[in-house]
Enzyme design. Structure first.
Site, PDB file in Angstrom:
ATOM      1  N   ASP A  31       0.849  -1.196   0.000  1.00  2.00           N
ATOM      2  CA  ASP A  31       0.000   0.000   0.000  1.00  2.00           C
ATOM      3  C   ASP A  31       0.889   1.252   0.000  1.00  2.00           C
ATOM      4  OD1 ASP A  31      -1.814   2.008   0.512  1.00  2.00           O
ATOM      5  OD2 ASP A  31      -2.210   1.398   2.589  1.00  2.00           O
TER       6      ASP A  31
ATOM      7  N   GLU B 144      -5.621 -18.762 -20.251  1.00  2.14           N
ATOM      8  CA  GLU B 144      -5.979 -19.669 -19.160  1.00  2.14           C
ATOM      9  C   GLU B 144      -6.853 -20.764 -19.773  1.00  2.14           C
ATOM     10  OE1 GLU B 144      -8.645 -19.988 -15.159  1.00  2.14           O
ATOM     11  OE2 GLU B 144      -8.435 -18.015 -16.071  1.00  2.14           O
TER      12      GLU B 144
ATOM     13  N   ASP C 199      -8.131 -14.472 -19.261  1.00  5.04           N
ATOM     14  CA  ASP C 199      -8.925 -15.154 -18.235  1.00  5.04           C
ATOM     15  C   ASP C 199      -9.979 -16.052 -18.892  1.00  5.04           C
ATOM     16  OD1 ASP C 199      -9.598 -15.010 -15.224  1.00  5.04           O
ATOM     17  OD2 ASP C 199     -11.548 -14.717 -16.163  1.00  5.04           O
TER      18      ASP C 199
ATOM     19  N   ASP D  38      -1.609  -0.886  -3.920  1.00  5.58           N
ATOM     20  CA  ASP D  38      -1.794  -0.013  -5.086  1.00  5.58           C
ATOM     21  C   ASP D  38      -0.508   0.055  -5.905  1.00  5.58           C
ATOM     22  OD1 ASP D  38      -0.139   1.716  -3.621  1.00  5.58           O
ATOM     23  OD2 ASP D  38      -1.884   2.588  -2.606  1.00  5.58           O
TER      24      ASP D  38
ATOM     25  N   ASP E  70      -4.089   3.706   2.660  1.00  9.46           N
ATOM     26  CA  ASP E  70      -5.524   3.462   2.884  1.00  9.46           C
ATOM     27  C   ASP E  70      -5.801   1.995   3.234  1.00  9.46           C
ATOM     28  OD1 ASP E  70      -5.119   2.228   0.492  1.00  9.46           O
ATOM     29  OD2 ASP E  70      -6.659   3.317  -0.621  1.00  9.46           O
TER      30      ASP E  70
ATOM     31  N   ASN F  13      -0.368   4.491  -0.494  1.00  7.56           N
ATOM     32  CA  ASN F  13      -1.019   5.759  -0.101  1.00  7.56           C
ATOM     33  C   ASN F  13      -1.728   5.689   1.249  1.00  7.56           C
ATOM     34  OD1 ASN F  13      -3.230   4.251  -0.681  1.00  7.56           O
ATOM     35  ND2 ASN F  13      -4.122   5.620  -2.206  1.00  7.56           N
TER      36      ASN F  13
HETATM   37  C1  BGC Z   1     -10.047 -15.782 -12.013  1.00  9.05           C
HETATM   38  C2  BGC Z   1     -10.925 -15.692 -10.805  1.00  9.05           C
HETATM   39  C3  BGC Z   1     -12.240 -15.088 -11.223  1.00  9.05           C
HETATM   40  C4  BGC Z   1     -12.849 -15.820 -12.418  1.00  9.05           C
HETATM   41  C5  BGC Z   1     -13.918 -15.005 -13.059  1.00  9.05           C
HETATM   42  C6  BGC Z   1     -10.761 -16.774 -12.911  1.00  9.05           C
HETATM   43  O1  BGC Z   1      -9.971 -17.291 -13.866  1.00  9.05           O
HETATM   44  O2  BGC Z   1      -8.746 -16.252 -11.716  1.00  9.05           O
HETATM   45  O3  BGC Z   1     -10.351 -14.955  -9.764  1.00  9.05           O
HETATM   46  O4  BGC Z   1     -13.144 -15.159 -10.152  1.00  9.05           O
HETATM   47  O5  BGC Z   1     -11.888 -16.080 -13.423  1.00  9.05           O
HETATM   48  O6  BGC Z   1     -13.386 -13.957 -13.800  1.00  9.05           O
END
Ligand code: BGC
Length: 544
Positions: A41, A272, A221, A49, A45, A43
């Site tokens: 962190d 992924e 993702d 970040d 809070d 800043n």
């Molecule tokens: C991410 C998760 C996320 C999911 C939905 C996954 O591959 O690693 O953290 O909840 O995708 O986006």
């Protein structure tokens, strides 16, 4: 302001060199996952970040990593901790600003570290302007960008399908006008309609936005989920899956590859994607598609020599079939930290088998995690380190219920907060240098021995082990050999060589085993017993 900045010609020339002698960086890189809320962190809070990341870049440089993979840092209502993105072309104010992100990319490059950003194409936030417009008016053209459908049953009050969501909840939510929309994850994450050209154009433009800012790679993702069968059939054995790995998804990645190929430097697309069917998996890694894929096979595997060997063989076989590099992962922001996993009686990981609260032997887990570090850093391919792995952090299983925000908690009874606890940097008590105020999740008091500061000067620490292993990975010619071969030492010992000059031996049996004939001991994950390797210990050897 933002528009003006976007129009500037900021295409940056990539000047970083390959990490090993053979092939581009992404084939053999050590990639460090930064989970920005919990790294540091800057800043005050209580939330991590970009300022905090910039202040601790030296830690990553000294660790020796080749690249940072940044979990989502975009504006988000944080219904799924940032995986619900409201704007892919900006930074959430809690993390900083776009200008700071650009500075971080420059500073990381100056430290010899590449940058990978996380793109989430399957869904966006329900607060994204497209979804808000779609929700506001049933006739809005934006409805076509999502999966809006009437319900089943006489009154349309039954979901359009019985598909099960990734969070194990429902996959459809009904809107005020009676229609339902699809979300494979949380209701705040509506799925995009990838059959619509506007969705495709938008994401190609987002890729360019980040490549223009100098990023070296994109982590994609849930890469196999994008396309859906528009006839919405149920999921049934022996019929094509309605939303996983549809053939049409490959056109998306061919188009993305044309975008990445149009930039200088080795820009990489890392999906992924994991499916054990070698042919289906290999399709994503054809020469005109993704550069690499990211898999979790080893991560879910038990601490068991036979199963681990099978997992390694399965992974290498699938990648060899297409000439792609394998990727090795022990932990990430979604799973129970491996120090904890390996200290339990059941050492597997699966979202369907919640082991939270079962007894953990942290000393055993740590010993195995040290051995696992030498395993994952010496297998051929790229290796991912999740922030805190290098400090030997364990899962914080004592998070109070009122601090649980993860959508998985309500739906599965397992929250992912325990692996997302802010890192301990220095000092004797929380916030351990992470922040100047109470951190957003509680840090175990026992982490005082695990701070980066406490471990830095200690040659026997996890941090020293990781630093030494990563340095050797660069220096030892054997570790640049593209392949590995098993050595049969003992049925409960994983042993393999990389070329003639390097071997890794991991003793997973209950008794010590003799060191094989070697020239020199490069590194050991724990103390040896004379010329014997104790249980749950690994060694790296230079061979004669
Ligand atoms: C991410 C998760 C996320 C999911 C939905 C996954 O591959 O690693 O953290 O909840 O995708 O986006």
């Amino acid at each position: 302001m933002k528009g003006a900045r976007n129009q500037r010609n900021i295409r940056r020339k990539q000047v970083l060199v390959s990490t090993t002698d053979g092939g581009p960086w992404w084939r053999s890189a050590v990639i460090y996952q930064v989970y920005p809320r919990s790294f540091a962190d800057g800043n005050g809070d209580g939330v991590g970040d970009i300022g905090g990341i910039r202040a601790h870049l030296g830690h990553l440089r000294d660790l020796g990593v080749d690249a940072i993979w940044m979990s989502p840092w975009y504006p988000s209502p944080m219904a799924d901790a940032g995986y619900d993105v409201a704007d892919f072309r900006d930074i959430d104010p809690v993390f900083g600003s776009l200008t700071e992100a650009e500075t971080l990319i420059e500073e990381a490059h100056a430290a010899g570290i590449r940058m990978i950003v996380d793109i989430v194409p399957n869904h966006i936030s329900s607060e994204h302007p497209w979804f808000k417009a779609a929700l506001a008016d049933p006739d809005a053209p934006e409805r076509e960008l999502f999966w809006f459908r009437p319900g089943r049953g006489e009154n349309g009050d039954e979901m359009p399908t019985d598909w099960r969501g990734e969070f194990d909840g429902t996959t459809w939510t009904r809107t005020a006008d009676g229609q339902w929309y699809l979300h494979l994850f949380a209701p705040e994450q509506p799925d995009l309609n990838w059959d619509h050209p506007k969705v495709r154009e938008e994401f190609e433009s987002i890729l360019r936005f980040w490549f223009d800012r100098g990023v070296d790679g994109i982590r994609i993702d849930s890469a196999a989920l994008l396309l859906k069968d528009p006839s919405l059939p149920e999921v049934m054995a022996d019929t094509p899956h309605p939303f996983h790995d549809l053939d049409g998804v490959h056109d998306v990645y061919r188009a993305w590859r044309r975008v990445s190929d149009s930039y200088d430097g080795d820009r990489a697309l890392i999906g992924e994607v994991w499916m054990p069917e070698v042919e289906r998996f290999a399709n994503y890694l054809r020469p005109d598609e993704l550069h690499a894929a990211f898999n979790f096979d080893l991560l879910g595997c038990a601490w068991d020599p036979v199963l681990m060997r099978e997992s390694i063989d399965r992974t290498l076989h699938a990648h060899a079939a297409v000439g792609a590099p394998a990727t090795w992962v022990l932990s990430n922001h979604d799973v129970t930290r491996h120090v904890t996993r390996y200290g339990r009686e059941d050492t597997t990981f699966s979202f369907d088998n919640n082991l939270d609260g079962t007894p953990v032997d942290l000393e055993l887990g740590t010993r195995r995690a040290r051995a696992a570090a030498l395993l994952s850093l010496s297998l051929p391919g790229a290796t991912y380190i999740y922030q805190g792995d290098e400090l030997g952090l364990w899962e914080n299983e004592a998070i109070p219920e009122d601090q649980r925000q993860d959508p998985m908690w309500a739906r599965r009874g397992h929250g992912r907060e325990g692996c997302r606890v802010p890192l301990p940097w220095s000092g004797d008590e929380s916030p351990f240098g992470f922040s100047t105020v109470t951190p957003w999740l509680p840090q175990p008091a026992d982490w005082k021995g695990l701070t980066a500061q406490a471990q830095s000067g200690d040659p026997s620490s996890m941090l020293s082990l990781y630093r030494s292993a990563i340095a050797l990975r660069r220096a030892e010619p054997g570790l640049h050999e593209p392949a590995m071969a098993w050595i049969d030492l003992h049925p409960e010992v994983l042993a393999y060589c990389r070329g003639a000059a390097f071997a890794c031996v991991v003793n997973m049996s209950g008794a010590s085993v003799a060191l094989p004939d070697h020239e020199s001991l490069l590194l050991a994950s724990g103390p040896l017993d004379g010329d014997r390797i104790p249980p749950d210990t690994a060694v790296w050897l230079r061979m004669r």
